[in-house]
Design an enzyme around this catalytic site. Structure first.
Site, PDB file in Angstrom:
ATOM      1  N   ALA A 183       0.400 -11.454  -8.259  1.00  0.00           N
ATOM      2  CA  ALA A 183       1.693 -10.546  -8.861  1.00  0.00           C
ATOM      3  C   ALA A 183       2.568 -10.180  -7.854  1.00  0.00           C
ATOM      4  O   ALA A 183       2.290  -9.869  -6.545  1.00  0.00           O
ATOM      5  CB  ALA A 183       1.144  -9.176  -9.615  1.00  0.00           C
ATOM      6  N   LYS A 184       3.869  -9.607  -8.246  1.00  0.00           N
ATOM      7  CA  LYS A 184       4.874  -9.122  -7.193  1.00  0.00           C
ATOM      8  C   LYS A 184       6.101  -8.395  -8.025  1.00  0.00           C
ATOM      9  O   LYS A 184       6.137  -8.696  -8.978  1.00  0.00           O
ATOM     10  CB  LYS A 184       5.479 -10.148  -6.350  1.00  0.00           C
ATOM     11  N   GLY A 185       6.473  -7.187  -7.703  1.00  0.00           N
ATOM     12  CA  GLY A 185       7.498  -6.532  -8.129  1.00  0.00           C
ATOM     13  C   GLY A 185       8.339  -6.190  -7.265  1.00  0.00           C
ATOM     14  O   GLY A 185       8.171  -6.036  -5.754  1.00  0.00           O
ATOM     15  N   ASP A 279       4.179  -1.950  -0.802  1.00  0.00           N
ATOM     16  CA  ASP A 279       4.768  -3.149  -0.027  1.00  0.00           C
ATOM     17  C   ASP A 279       6.184  -2.827   0.841  1.00  0.00           C
ATOM     18  O   ASP A 279       6.150  -1.637   1.245  1.00  0.00           O
ATOM     19  CB  ASP A 279       5.291  -4.131  -1.169  1.00  0.00           C
TER      20      ASP A 279
END
Length: 975
Positions: A183-185, A279
Site C-alpha cells: 500500500a502507499k499513501g 515515509d
C-alpha cells in the site's frame, strides 16, 4: 464540492483534459452536472432504504446516459462519462458525516474501486481512497484488503497519484515477505504553493519533516526562515485531516464485530484493516496518526501507525542495515570471503547520521571505507585504518545531525579529505586516484561522484536516496530522478564486486541486470532492505494480539509496552531470519539457474497469462532472449530471480488466501513461529484466534515453501500434475514434516562460514529435490494431505526408521556409493552427521512407498524396505531411473516425460514389492522376492534383457525408454 473533487481526481488519473476544459464541459451541460451530483447523493444517502436507493440509482443512471446522448461534443461526452465512471466506481464516502457541532466536514473522502474505473492507468490498486479539500489533496492506494505502506508528504502537486502508484507497485513486491500486501499513501499541502516554501530539499524543521534534515522529504527554505514553523504546522495539519479522511470511510471492530462507519453507505464488503507508516516527510508523524486513531476508537489502537512512542525504533535497532548485511555476508561467502573477519574496501552513498548508512558502516570492524558521498559532501580516505576509522564512524553516528564535515581530519589517511559538492573542482591526490581507479588529477564534484560509483572496490553500500545506476540501454529519464542525472553511471561500468541496496531505487532494475550480467553480485532493494517493513509487520500483529489482552483486563498498557520492549532482540532475530533465507534462496536458485531456464520461462508466461505479472514492467526477458540465454548456457541473473521469488510469493499467497487451507489446525506451529517465544507461551490460545490468523499462516507457509524450494517449484508441480495451489502447499508441508527437514535445514544453516558456500547450497538443493518428488507423491494421493497431522503421524516414524537403517538395507554396490558420497561431503568440511543425512536424502524418497505398503499389508517396515530395494536392484529399476535422469531435457516436454517415466518406475517397484509380500508366506525378504520372480520368470527375463541392452548402448533416447517401460508394465500387470 463533489464535482470539484471528481475533477481533481481525474487530473490525478492523468486524463487528457485540463481543469478548465472539464469546467467548460460541466457548464455546457448543467442538467448532466445536476444529475451526476444527484446520483452521487442518492448512492450514499444513509436515510434511504436499500430498495428505494436501488430503484432511484437505476433511474438516475438511465437519465444520465440519456442526457449524455444529447451532448453534441465528443470531448465533452467523454469528460462527463469520466465523471460518471468515478461516481459509479465509488464505494463509500464521508459526504453525509458531520462534525460534532453538526457542521459539514471541511473535506471529502471517497473510497473507490479502481477495477471499476476503466480509464485509470495500470497497475490498478484493489482499493483507493481520495481525500479532497481546498487545503490539501491526498490518495491512499492498497493492493488488497490487508495491506500496509507509508504515507508521504509529496512535492508533486500535479501528479502525486502517479508517484504514489509507482511506490505502491514497488511496495507490493517488497511486502512479499510479510503478511499485508503493498500500500502507499501521499498528500500535498496546497496552501504552501506560491509561498516562500516548497518541499523537496534539505533543511528540515524541528518536527522531523524528512530524514535527519537531509532527505528529499525535508522542507526547503527559499525565503525567511521564520516561516519554517508555520510551514511545518500546515503540513502536520494537512496530514492529520488526511488521516481522518481515511478513517472516516474505514470499518471498525468493536467487541469482536465489524462495525461500519456512521452515516456511510457501504457498497463493498467488510474492510476494517487500515494501517499506515512513516515515509518521506512524515518520519515522526506516527504518534499524530495514532492519536487520531484513538479519537476514532479505531480497533488497531497504536498498531495503526507503527514506530510511534510505544513502537520499534528502526534506527535504534539498525534493523534495515542489519537485514541488508545478511545479503552482503552471503555474497562474500560465495566468493570465499568472511567480511566479519577479513578487511574489505567499500564506497558508500550516505553519511553516518543516516539510519541505513550509519548502521551499515558499523556492521563490521573490517570495513575500509575509502570514499563516500551524500548531497553535501564527498569523503575520501584512500588507506583507512580499520579500527580507528570504525571508532570515528561510531562517534559520528552518535553525534546528532553529524555530516562528513565533522569527521576528524587527523584520522584521514594521506591524500584524503572532505570536500563540498559546491566546489568548482576537486584536485585528487595520487593515493585517491589509485584507490578509485581514476586517471584525471582534477574533477568536478559530479565527475568525482561518478568516479566513486565506478571504483574498483569490494563493496558499494547504498544507504542514501536517489537513483545512481541505470542500464546503458536506458536514458536518464528512465531513471526518473533528475537530481542525479549528472552523476549517474551505467551498470556495466560498475567495478565493485558486490552491491548492497540498503536504500530504495539506487539502481534501475535494468541497471541491476546489466551489472549482474557483467559479473557483479547484487540482489534488489526489496530483498536487501525488507527488514524495516518486516519489523513493522511484526509490531502491528503483536499489538493486535496484546491489545485484545489489554481490553480484556489480562494485561495493562504499561506491561504491554514493557513486553514489547523486552522482545526487541527476538523480533529482530525473526526478521533477520527472513532476510537470511531470502538471500539464500536467491543464491540456491542462481546455482541452478541454467538448468532452470525453461521452468522459469514457463512460470513467467503463466503469471503473464493470468495478468499477475507485466514482463516489460519488471524487466524480465522476453521469450527470444530466454532462448538466446539457453543457447549460450546462461540462466536468469540474481535480480531477475529476486523478482521471480517475490512474484511467486505474491501469487501463491493470493491463491492460498482464497481457500480454507490456512485454517487447518496443523498450521498452528507455523503460526506460533511468527511470534516471539514469550508470546507463544503465555498467549498461545490468543495466538490461535488472532484476527489475522488466516493471513499470517498463509504468509508463513508460502515463505517457507518459496524460500526452501525456489521460485518455480510450485509452478513445476502444477505443470506436472494440474494441482491447485492449496494442494501443493499441503503436499509441501506434509513432505517437509514427514522427512523432518526442519532440523536438517537448521544444521545446514549452522555451517555458515564453516564450509564453502557452494557446498552449503548443494546441501539445501538435495532437500529441494526430495521435496519435489515427495510433494508429487502426496498430490497423487490427495487423501494423504486432507489430514496433514494424520499423514505425518502415520508415515513419519517409518520414514525415520528407514533413514536410520538405510546402510544395512542397501545392497553392497549402493552402500559403497553412499559411503563415497558421505566421505566427499566430509572432505569439504561438512560434519559427519550432516554429511550422512545429506547423502541419504536422494535415496529416501522411496521410503514413502515402503511405509505405505507396509501399513496397508500390516507388515514391518524394515523387511518391506529390504524387499523394495532388492527388487529395484535385481530388476534394474535403480539403474533405469538414473539413466533416464541423465537424458538431456531440451524442452519442457522432455523434462515432463522424464519425471513421468521416473515416477512410473517407482510405482512399478512399489507394485512388485506389494505383490511379492502378498503372494508368499512372510519370511526372508530375499526369499519372498525370489519366489515372486520365479513365478514371473519369463517377464522378469525380458525386463532384465532390455536393461542389459540399454546399459551397453552408447546413448539412451526416449524410444528406448518407452520400450523398457512397456516391458516393465507387462511384468507388473501380469503379476
Amino acid at each position: 464540492t463533489v464535482l470539484r473533487a471528481v475533477c481533481k481526481y481525474l487530473l490525478q488519473a492523468r486524463v487528457a483534459w485540463s481543469q478548465a476544459y472539464m469546467e467548460q464541459a460541466l457548464a455546457a451541460s448543467p442538467n448532466v452536472a445536476r444529475l451526476l451530483v444527484e446520483l452521487f447523493e442518492t448512492r450514499f444517502d444513509p436515510e434511504l432504504e436499500e430498495a428505494e436507493r436501488g430503484g432511484r440509482v437505476e433511474r438516475l443512471g438511465r437519465a444520465v446516459r440519456d442526457a449524455l446522448e444529447e451532448v453534441p461534443s465528443l470531448d465533452e461526452d467523454r469528460i462527463l462519462r469520466g465523471f460518471l465512471g468515478v461516481i459509479e466506481g465509488a464505494l463509500r464516502t464521508n459526504y453525509f458525516q458531520h462534525q460534532e457541532a453538526g457542521e459539514p466536514k471541511s473535506y471529502l473522502a471517497v473510497k473507490l474501486d479502481p477495477l471499476q474505473i476503466p480509464f485509470l492507468p495500470l497497475p490498478r490498486p484493489r482499493y483507493e481512497i481520495f481525500v479532497y479539500s481546498p487545503r490539501f489533496e491526498g490518495v491512499h492506494l492498497r493492493g488488497g484488503k490487508v495491506a500496509r505502506g507509508g504515507i508521504r508528504f509529496s512535492d508533486r502537486r500535479e501528479d502525486f497519484r502517479t508517484e504514489i502508484l509507482g511506490l505502491m507497485k514497488a511496495q507490493m513486491v517488497k511486502n512479499a515477505v510479510i503478511v499485508p500486501v503493498g500500500a502507499k499513501g501521499g498528500f500535498v499541502a496546497k496552501r504552501l504553493a506560491g509561498g516562500p516554501w516548497g518541499p523537496g530539499a534539505a533543511g528540515a524543521g524541528p518536527g522531523g519533516l524528512g530524514s535527519g534534515g537531509t532527505g528529499p522529504g525535508a522542507l526547503r527554505a527559499v525565503g525567511p526562515t521564520d516561516d519554517r514553523a508555520a510551514v511545518e504546522a500546515e503540513v502536520i495539519a494537512s496530514y492529520r485531516v488526511f488521516i481522518s479522511g481515511l478513517l472516516d470511510v474505514t470499518d471498525n471492530i468493536v467487541a469482536g464485530e465489524v462495525v461500519p462507519p456512521h452515516d456511510v453507505v457501504c457498497h463493498d464488503d467488510e474492510d476494517p484493516y487500515l494501517v499506515v507508516a512513516a515515509d518521506k516527510g512524515t518520519a515522526t508523524f506516527s504518534d499524530f496518526a495514532n492519536e487520531i486513531a484513538a479519537a476514532y476508537g479505531f480497533w488497531l489502537g497504536d498498531g495503526f501507525a507503527s514506530g510511534g512512542s510505544a513502537g520499534y525504533d528502526h534506527k535504534e535497532m539498525g534493523i534495515t542495515a542489519r537485514g541488508a548485511w545478511e545479503s552482503v555476508k552471503r555474497h562474500f561467502c560465495e566468493m570465499g570471503r568472511d567480511v566479519e573477519r577479513e578487511a574489505f574496501t567499500v564506497v558508500g552513498i550516505g553519511d553516518m547520521s543516516g539510519d541505513v548508512f550509519g548502521n551499515g558502516m558499523l556492521r563490521s570492524r573490517q570495513a575500509r571505507l575509502v570514499a563516500a558521498f551524500n548531497h553535501r559532501h564527498i569523503f575520501l580516505d584512500p588507506d583507512p585504518d580499520p579500527e580507528r576509522s570504525f571508532a570515528e564512524r561510531e562517534r559520528l553516528f552518535r553525534l546528532p545531525g553529524s555530516s562528513w564535515a565533522d569527521y576528524d581530519a587527523k584520522l584521514i589517511s594521506e591524500g584524503g579529505g572532505v570536500y563540498t559538492r559546491l566546489a568548482k573542482s576537486i584536485e585528487l591526490s595520487p593515493q585517491a586516484r589509485d584507490v578509485l581507479g581514476i586517471e584525471e588529477e582534477k574533477l568536478t564534484p559530479a565527475e568525482l561522484v561518478s568516479g566513486i560509483l565506478r571504483a574498483p572496490v569490494d563493496l558499494i553500500w547504498n544507504g542514501g536516496i536517489g537513483t545512481f545506476v541505470k542500464a546503458s540501454t536506458e536514458s536518464h529519464e528512465d531513471a526518473d530522478d533528475r537530481a542525479n542525472d549528472a552523476v549517474r553511471v551505467d551498470g556495466r561500468e560498475i567495478r565493485a564486486k558486490v552491491v548492497a541496496e540498503g536504500g530504495n531505487l539506487g539502481f534501475t532494475q535494468r541497471g541491476r541486470i546489466e551489472y549482474a550480467m557483467a559479473g557483479g553480485r547484487i540482489n534488489t532493494d526489496f530483498i536487501d532492505n525488507s527488514a524495516g517493513v518486516d519489523t513493522s509487520d511484526h509490531e502491528v500483529n503483536m499489538k493486535i494480539l496484546l491489545n485484545v489482552q489489554v481490553a480484556a483486563g489480562e494485561l495493562t498498557r504499561k506491561h504491554r509496552d514493557q513486553q514489547l520492549e523486552a522482545m526487541t532482540d527476538e523480533v529482530a532475530a525473526l526478521v533477520l531470519r527472513d532476510n537470511y533465507q531470502q538471500a539464500l534462496a536467491v543464491s540456491v536458485a542462481e546455482d541452478h539457474a541454467v538448468e532452470s531456464i525453461d521452468p522459469h520461462g514457463r512460470m513467467i508466461r503463466a503469471l503473464e497469462r493470468e495478468g499477475r505479472l507485466d514482463r516489460m514492467l519488471e524487466a524480465l526477458p522476453l521469450d527470444e532472449e530466454l532462448a538466446e540465454r539457453k543457447a549460450d548456457g546462461r540462466g536468469l541473473t540474481r535480480p531477475e530471480l529476486a523478482v521471480l521469488l517475490a512474484f511467486a510469493k505474491i501469487d501463491l499467497k493470493a491463491d492460498l488466501l482464497e481457500t480454507d487451507a490456512p485454517d487447518d489446525p496443523y498450521f498452528v506451529t507455523d503460526l506460533e513461529c511468527y511470534f516471539p517465544s514469550p508470546l507463544r507461551g503465555r498467549f498461545a490460545e490468543a495466538i490461535g484466534s488472532h484476527r489475522l490468523r488466516h493471513q499470517i499462516v498463509a504468509t508463513a507457509v508460502i515463505n517457507s515453501l518459496v524460500n526452501r524450494t525456489g521460485p518455480s517449484f510450485a509452478y513445476r508441480i502444477q505443470d506436472d500434475t494440474g494441482a491447485p495451489t492449496a494442494d501443493i502447499v499441503r503436499a509441501y508441508v506434509t513432505s517437509r514434516d514427514v522427512y523432518r527437514l526442519r532440523p536438517y535445514w537448521q544444521a545446514v544453516e549452522e555451517l555458515d562460514a564453516k564450509v564453502p558456500c557452494e557446498v552449503q547450497a548443494g546441501l539445501f538443493h538435495e532437500a529441494e529435490k526430495l521435496l519435489e518428488r515427495a510433494s508429487r507423491w502426496f498430490i497423487r494421493r490427495p487423501g494423504r494431505t486432507r489430514d496433514i497431522a494424520a499423514a505425518v503421524d502415520e508415515l513419519g516414524p517409518g520414514v525415520e526408521l528407514v533413514r536410520d537403517r538405510l546402510d544395512e538395507l542397501l545392497q553392497p554396490p549402493d552402500r559403497a556409493r553412499l559411503e563415497e558420497a558421505t566421505q566427499t561431503l566430509e572432505s569439504r568440511g561438512v560434519p559427519p552427521d550432516v554429511a550422512r543425512r545429506a547423502a541419504r536424502l536422494d535415496l529416501l524418497f522411496p521410503a514413502l512407498d515402503v511405509v505405505d505398503v507396509a501399513r496397508k499389508l500390516a507388515v514391518d517396515v524394515l523387511p518391506t524396505a529390504a524387499l523394495y530395494l532388492r527388487a529395484g536392484d535385481q530388476l534394474g529399476f535403480h539403474w533405469l531411473r538414473s539413466a533416464i535422469a541423465r537424458i538431456p531435457a531440451e524442452v519442457h516436454w522432455h523434462r515432463l516425460a522424464g519425471s513421468t517415466a521416473i515416477d512410473e518406475i517407482y510405482v512399478m517397484q512399489r507394485a512388485v514389492t506389494a505383490a511379492a509380500l502378498a503372494g508368499a508366506e512372510r519370511g526372508d525378504p530375499a526369499a519372498m522376492l525370489s519366489s515372486w520372480m520365479r513365478r514371473r520368470a519369463e517377464a522378469v527375463a525380458r525386463v532384465r534383457q532390455i536393461v542389459t541392452e540399454l546399459k551397453s548402448a552408447a546413448a539412451i533416447d526416449w524410444a528406448m525408454v518407452g520400450v523398457a517401460l512397456r516391458e516393465a508394465r507387462a511384468l507388473v500387470e501380469d503379476g
